[in-house]
Write an enzyme that holds these catalytic residues in place. Structure first.
Site, short mmCIF file in Angstrom:
data_model
loop_
_atom_site.label_atom_id
_atom_site.label_comp_id
_atom_site.label_asym_id
_atom_site.label_seq_id
_atom_site.Cartn_x
_atom_site.Cartn_y
_atom_site.Cartn_z
N HIS A 31 0.80 -1.22 0.00
CA HIS A 31 0.00 0.00 0.00
C HIS A 31 0.84 1.28 0.00
CE1 HIS A 31 -3.88 1.66 -0.28
NE2 HIS A 31 -3.99 2.15 0.92
N HIS A 46 -1.38 2.53 7.08
CA HIS A 46 -1.37 3.01 5.71
C HIS A 46 0.04 3.39 5.23
CE1 HIS A 46 -5.56 3.30 4.45
NE2 HIS A 46 -5.11 3.81 3.31
N SER A 79 -3.98 5.60 9.93
CA SER A 79 -3.04 6.56 9.33
C SER A 79 -1.70 6.50 10.07
CB SER A 79 -3.62 7.97 9.45
OG SER A 79 -2.61 8.93 9.17
N GLU A 100 -9.07 -2.80 1.43
CA GLU A 100 -8.63 -2.19 2.68
C GLU A 100 -9.72 -2.37 3.73
OE1 GLU A 100 -6.82 1.67 2.04
OE2 GLU A 100 -7.12 1.47 -0.12
N TYR A 111 -12.50 -0.10 -0.11
CA TYR A 111 -12.55 -0.31 1.34
C TYR A 111 -13.64 -1.31 1.75
CZ TYR A 111 -9.22 3.42 2.05
OH TYR A 111 -8.08 4.17 2.05
N ASP A 132 20.76 3.85 -6.45
CA ASP A 132 19.51 4.63 -6.32
C ASP A 132 18.50 3.92 -5.41
OD1 ASP A 132 18.44 2.62 -7.95
OD2 ASP A 132 18.26 3.89 -9.73
N SER A 169 19.31 3.16 -2.38
CA SER A 169 19.69 3.54 -1.02
C SER A 169 18.77 4.61 -0.46
CB SER A 169 21.13 4.06 -0.99
OG SER A 169 22.02 3.07 -1.43
N THR A 193 20.24 8.21 -0.90
CA THR A 193 20.32 8.89 -2.20
C THR A 193 18.94 9.30 -2.69
OG1 THR A 193 20.15 6.81 -3.40
CG2 THR A 193 22.38 7.62 -2.93
ZN ZN Z 1 -5.76 3.26 1.43
#
Ligand code: ZN
Length: 738
Positions: A150, A259, A310, A496, A536, A668, A670, A673
């Site tokens: 997600h 999330h 969240s 979800e 959802y 790239d 990492s 970076t």
């Molecule tokens: Zn979501």
């Protein structure tokens, strides 16, 4: 960056309206071809396999694999916030698919968690086709679970239903290919290195890493039910530790509900977000001396029932006034829902991702280190395709209800506090808005009375189940699936689930599995965003409130009850060892000739008297620990680099006196970076590479390199040429500020 109208996993109404027109016009030239049957009949499982999870004498076979699934990091829309302006423009961290295969000598299951927004039906069908070609009936729809972490900072374009194609600019082949090839390759690697091993389980609680973003909906669940739980989000982390027969760890799978929106809609670099960063940390620690994405140890952090959870733990506030948002509809007195945004715990999205990812990693590592409970017993896999628009739900002994054709409510367009909202939509709306209803009816079509009644009290914005041009807007056929590894049951859910929905499903599955007496002390985990995306799944009570999650529960108020019936059915079949007798259900469609609305990438131009890879802005001669080394190159469009998996656009190299040579210390992939691709005017573009020098960096001489490709036309034919650029050498010194 564009306007502030992002929504989590949604899209805003104006964009939809415009895009619909565009799509419909495009569709005129697109032929509509219907369903194609894909599956061969599967072999019947061995009837001699005992049903329960009782200890077995021989160990499991276990295999782990990780593969790069990063697609072209330029111009392609990103998946999650559905913000048409949020197109890819570089890489923060690479995206990986992680596969775990377990075999009990009779049966085999494969669990895959990939750094993507969600699995899609199309992606799963293409992966299963590829597996069928390679392995025949070994890896099938019933024994392979594909789950997405997600992250909202991966590419879009891998869907076959119109709603998702609208915000993805269609079906984007390079995006799909990177995902299919990455997922299949991770399974190939796990398949190749499968060997006898053991599995240990552990669980614990993680605090301060998520909060409920729709507490008002949660509170609508019965008091008696809420009283059974200490929190309005699940804090449980479940870990499976995989070892070889010598007890050496080879991998870990964990599940946690939060999330993947620590990186917000302003980010344009591909990023695996908080869960991917947790994988990164554990893998870097176990694979000593390896660059990110390399080394044998594989750490998968799977999503779970994160629907209302969240990671932005500082919570929502009105960003213009600093005051709290309205509790019921997440709106602000000045500026409306767009001003109500959640953030934190860090000062910016990078720090927030780091903190949440680190919390999850730390907990999982602790649980991994102390896992002592050995998982033993047989494997099971149960799967069905269900027509979710047509499920009769037994409410009680006398009443039944039905699921509905898919539809999205008004609050869907309001978005969430993790992703802003659109125009005058607010969450919690149970009445329509005449202005928007008018636009919808003119361009898209009015929902039928039947659909309106079925979804009550949802005011319908898009009656997607009644929209079939140029392709159906939402799926009807949905996968439900459970695999069990001894007493551990993994419930693959197609979207979800909110916290309470997940709890109800877990409880129902546990009860059914244990009803036969063969399963006990069952640990049920929800693997979120699995197999197909259907938005959802709230509880019936949460649905009544019609916040974002309820508005996005597309099969109506009884969606969860229907899933409860279906998953109970799968669990009952497993408990009786009768999963092979389950009805397969209607097969999902595989649409042909899906539209691609992305333009072909333009030819690259460069400033006069310069070449691709030339340095435009040079590094400084000296940096201290904690500084950011930065260099800008003349660049080509990364879309011209083709399949970029297992490659890098960036290298930070250190000079080794011992060997008198340059050694790559970062790619790239990492965390330190950042590769920013900046599209300028006149088809010129730049690449700025930043190295955020950590306190742990070794003092010494360094340089930064950039690799890419540019396209030119010669005799009306496109010619792609590789280029590279190298910064001046700079020193990193010991002194640091913090
Ligand atoms: Zn979501």
């Amino acid at each position: 960056m564009g306007g502030r109208r992002a929504v989590c996993c949604g899209l805003n109404a104006l964009e939809v309206t415009l895009a619909v027109l565009l799509t419909v016009m495009t569709a005129v030239s697109v032929s509509l071809i219907a369903v194609m049957a894909l599956w061969r009949p599967q072999a019947d499982p061995d009837p001699t396999v005992p049903p329960g999870p009782e200890p077995q004498v021989s160990p499991y076979l276990v295999g782990v694999g990780r593969a790069d699934c990063t697609g072209p990091p330029a111009e392609i829309p990103m998946m999650g916030y559905a913000h048409l302006d949020q197109t890819a423009a570089g890489i923060h961290t690479r995206l990986y698919s992680r596969a775990f295969i377990i075999d009990d000598g009779k049966r085999r299951v494969a669990f895959v968690t990939a750094d993507i927004g969600m699995m899609s039906q199309r992606l799963r069908l293409e992966v299963l086709q590829a597996l069928q070609k390679k392995y025949g009936d070994l890896y099938r729809q019933d024994n392979v679970v594909l789950s997405g972490t997600h992250t909202h900072s991966g590419l879009a374009g891998y869907f076959q239903y119109t709603l998702f194609m609208v915000t993805s600019r269609g079906y984007i082949k390079p995006s799909v290919e990177a995902l299919v090839n990455g997922i299949v390759q991770s399974i190939d690697i796990a398949h190749r290195n499968i060997k006898p091993g053991r599995i240990y389980m552990n669980r614990g609680d993680l605090e301060d890493s998520g909060l409920n973003r729709s507490p008002h909906s949660y509170l609508n669940n019965p008091q008696q039910e809420r009283d059974r739980y200490g929190s309005n989000t699940d804090k449980r982390v479940v870990v499976l530790k995989l070892t070889d027969m010598g007890g050496n760890g080879i991998g870990m799978i964990s599940w946690f509900a939060v999330h993947g929106v620590s990186m917000n809609y302003t980010n344009q670099m591909l990023s695996s977000d908080n869960m991917g960063y947790a994988s990164y940390l554990l893998e870097q620690e176990k694979n000593i001396g390896s660059l990110p994405g390399e080394g044998p140890f594989v750490a998968g952090f799977s999503s779970s029932n994160l629907g209302d959870v969240s990671p932005n733990t500082a919570g929502p506030v009105c960003v213009n006034t600093g005051l709290p948002c309205d509790y019921l509809n997440s709106s602000c007195p000045v500026g409306g829902v767009e001003m109500c945004q959640a953030s934190g715990p860090g000062k910016d999205m990078f720090e927030s991702t780091r903190i949440i990812g680190h919390n999850i990693y730390k907990k999982a590592k602790e649980l991994y280190g102390t896992a002592r409970t050995e998982v033993t017993g047989f494997l099971h896999a149960a799967h069905q395709w269900v027509n979710m628009t047509d499920v009769t739900v037994q409410i009680n002994s006398t009443h039944t209800a039905r699921t509905c054709k898919p539809a999205l409510g008004h609050s869907f367009a309001a978005g969430t506090t993790d992703g802003g909202g659109a125009l005058n939509f607010t969450q919690g709306a149970v009445e329509g808005d005449p202005f928007w209803d008018g636009i919808r009816d003119a361009f898209i079509g009015e929902p039928s009375n039947e659909t309106q009644e079925c979804h009550h009290p949802k005011p319908i914005l898009f009656s997607t189940g009644e929209m079939s041009r140029p392709y159906p807007w939402h799926p009807e056929i949905v996968d439900v699936q459970i695999i069990t590894i001894g007493p551990v049951a993994v419930v693959a859910v197609p979207g979800e689930m909110t916290t309470m929905s997940g709890r109800r499903i877990r409880e129902a599955v546990k009860q059914e599995l244990e009803s036969g007496g063969l399963f006990k002390d069952t640990e049920v985990v929800i693997a979120g965003l699995s197999n197909i995306y259907t938005h959802y799944i709230t509880t019936y009570e949460e649905y009544q409130v019609q916040r974002y999650e309820g508005a996005s529960t597309i099969y109506g108020p009884h969606t969860l009850s229907a899933y409860m019936q279906k998953y109970r059915g799968l669990a009952r079949a497993i408990a009786k060892n009768e999963e092979s007798e389950l009805e397969r259900g209607p097969e999902p469609p595989f649409f042909k000739n899906l539209p691609n609305l992305m333009n072909v990438a333009a030819v690259d131009r460069k400033p006069v008297n310069s070449g691709f890879g030339d340095v435009l802005e040079q590094v400084l001669p000296v940096y201290r620990l904690g500084d950011v080394a930065s260099v800008t190159f003349v660049a080509g469009n990364p879309r011209h680099s083709g399949d970029i998996r297992d490659k890098t656009f960036v290298a930070v190299e250190m000079f080794r006196d011992r060997t008198s040579s340059w050694e790559v210390v970062h790619s790239d992939a990492s965390w330190e970076t950042r590769f920013h691709w900046l599209k300028g005017s006149d088809q010129q573009s730049n690449a700025t590479v930043e190295w955020h020098i950590p306190a742990s960096a070794e003092p010494g001489s360094y340089r930064i390199r950039h690799f890419g490709h540019y396209k030119q036309m010669k005799l009306f034919k496109p010619i792609i040429t590789a280029y590279q650029g190298t910064s001046a050498v700079f020193r990193v010194t010991q002194n640091h500020y913090y």
